[in-house]
Design a protein around this motif. Sequence first.
Motif, mmCIF file in Angstrom:
data_model
loop_
_atom_site.group_PDB
_atom_site.id
_atom_site.type_symbol
_atom_site.label_atom_id
_atom_site.label_comp_id
_atom_site.label_asym_id
_atom_site.label_seq_id
_atom_site.Cartn_x
_atom_site.Cartn_y
_atom_site.Cartn_z
ATOM 1 N N PHE A 218 -37.894 -2.508 21.242
ATOM 2 C CA PHE A 218 -39.545 -2.868 21.001
ATOM 3 C C PHE A 218 -40.018 -3.355 19.307
ATOM 4 O O PHE A 218 -39.410 -2.993 18.273
ATOM 5 C CB PHE A 218 -40.058 -1.466 20.617
ATOM 6 C CG PHE A 218 -40.233 -1.490 21.978
ATOM 7 C CD1 PHE A 218 -41.642 -1.505 22.302
ATOM 8 C CD2 PHE A 218 -40.042 -1.459 24.116
ATOM 9 C CE1 PHE A 218 -42.893 -1.643 23.512
ATOM 10 C CE2 PHE A 218 -40.740 -0.606 24.677
ATOM 11 C CZ PHE A 218 -42.158 -0.963 24.705
ATOM 12 N N LEU A 219 -40.126 -4.458 19.821
ATOM 13 C CA LEU A 219 -40.686 -5.092 18.230
ATOM 14 C C LEU A 219 -41.757 -5.197 17.393
ATOM 15 O O LEU A 219 -42.124 -4.604 16.278
ATOM 16 C CB LEU A 219 -41.034 -6.425 18.221
ATOM 17 C CG LEU A 219 -39.299 -7.186 18.773
ATOM 18 C CD1 LEU A 219 -39.598 -9.017 19.220
ATOM 19 C CD2 LEU A 219 -38.091 -6.783 18.272
ATOM 20 N N HIS A 220 -43.220 -4.481 18.661
ATOM 21 C CA HIS A 220 -44.127 -4.131 18.204
ATOM 22 C C HIS A 220 -44.937 -2.995 19.152
ATOM 23 O O HIS A 220 -44.410 -3.495 20.157
ATOM 24 C CB HIS A 220 -45.011 -4.378 17.668
ATOM 25 C CG HIS A 220 -45.137 -6.070 16.984
ATOM 26 N ND1 HIS A 220 -44.877 -5.017 15.863
ATOM 27 C CD2 HIS A 220 -44.389 -6.839 16.735
ATOM 28 C CE1 HIS A 220 -44.646 -7.020 14.587
ATOM 29 N NE2 HIS A 220 -43.894 -7.372 15.800
ATOM 30 N N THR A 221 -45.561 -2.147 18.888
ATOM 31 C CA THR A 221 -46.119 -1.282 19.302
ATOM 32 C C THR A 221 -47.461 -0.758 19.538
ATOM 33 O O THR A 221 -47.918 -0.935 18.317
ATOM 34 C CB THR A 221 -45.556 0.775 19.849
ATOM 35 O OG1 THR A 221 -45.499 1.271 18.314
ATOM 36 C CG2 THR A 221 -43.860 0.663 19.423
ATOM 37 N N LYS A 222 -47.770 -0.101 20.871
ATOM 38 C CA LYS A 222 -49.420 -0.388 20.428
ATOM 39 C C LYS A 222 -49.820 0.993 19.903
ATOM 40 O O LYS A 222 -51.248 1.030 18.939
ATOM 41 C CB LYS A 222 -50.391 0.805 21.844
ATOM 42 C CG LYS A 222 -48.982 1.992 22.427
ATOM 43 C CD LYS A 222 -49.866 2.445 23.573
ATOM 44 C CE LYS A 222 -48.706 3.862 24.037
ATOM 45 N NZ LYS A 222 -49.840 5.171 24.252
ATOM 46 N N ASP A 223 -48.519 1.507 19.326
ATOM 47 C CA ASP A 223 -49.364 2.765 18.348
ATOM 48 C C ASP A 223 -49.438 2.211 16.565
ATOM 49 O O ASP A 223 -50.588 2.703 15.619
ATOM 50 C CB ASP A 223 -48.338 3.767 17.941
ATOM 51 C CG ASP A 223 -47.814 4.783 19.400
ATOM 52 O OD1 ASP A 223 -48.879 5.297 20.035
ATOM 53 O OD2 ASP A 223 -46.768 5.138 19.558
ATOM 54 N N GLU A 224 -48.355 1.042 16.536
ATOM 55 C CA GLU A 224 -48.537 0.775 15.056
ATOM 56 C C GLU A 224 -49.475 -0.523 15.242
ATOM 57 O O GLU A 224 -49.758 -1.024 13.967
ATOM 58 C CB GLU A 224 -47.230 0.258 14.296
ATOM 59 C CG GLU A 224 -46.401 -0.861 15.803
ATOM 60 C CD GLU A 224 -45.324 -1.404 15.388
ATOM 61 O OE1 GLU A 224 -44.763 -2.627 15.286
ATOM 62 O OE2 GLU A 224 -43.914 -0.577 15.305
ATOM 63 N N THR A 225 -49.761 -0.905 16.396
ATOM 64 C CA THR A 225 -50.751 -1.871 16.370
ATOM 65 C C THR A 225 -52.042 -1.500 16.745
ATOM 66 O O THR A 225 -53.131 -2.407 17.075
ATOM 67 C CB THR A 225 -50.293 -3.009 17.090
ATOM 68 O OG1 THR A 225 -50.594 -3.209 18.366
ATOM 69 C CG2 THR A 225 -49.160 -3.470 17.179
#
Length: 144
Positions: A14-21
């Motif tokens: 995982f590079l980017h998740t719904k939580d951080e974006t």
Amino acid sequence: MPELINMGTLQLKFLHTKDETGGSLDMFEMTLQPNARMPVPHYHENWDEIIYGLTGTTTWRIDGEDIDVAPGESVFIKRGVVHGFTNNSAGPATCLCTLTPGVLGPSYFKEMAALLVGGAPDPAKMKATMLRYGLIPAPPPSAG
């Protein structure tokens, strides 16, 4: 450091998740070992997917058509379209997967990975997990 999830012949980073974006997207690298495949063709109603080839070649069955994705190539999978994937090559293949909006996050993949530990997974538990996260298993193709 990116989160790694091992699912047998698949590995996700995982590079980017719904939580951080803020729910904008999920983005992960997926490495498929030779003969790796998505065991259950499926679709989702709440997000689109973009697959970008990094190494090797993956084959995506999208709406009944096989599409090879080699390095530098991409394919768009619109929500509601049945799809699955495989690596038919002799070596590993890696692709970048982007889901928009981000609705899955790593949780789905962690739960599926836990179901794969210790032998043959329970198909009913796999289906229930898929449905809980919005992945809808496709009915088998009808005999023509």
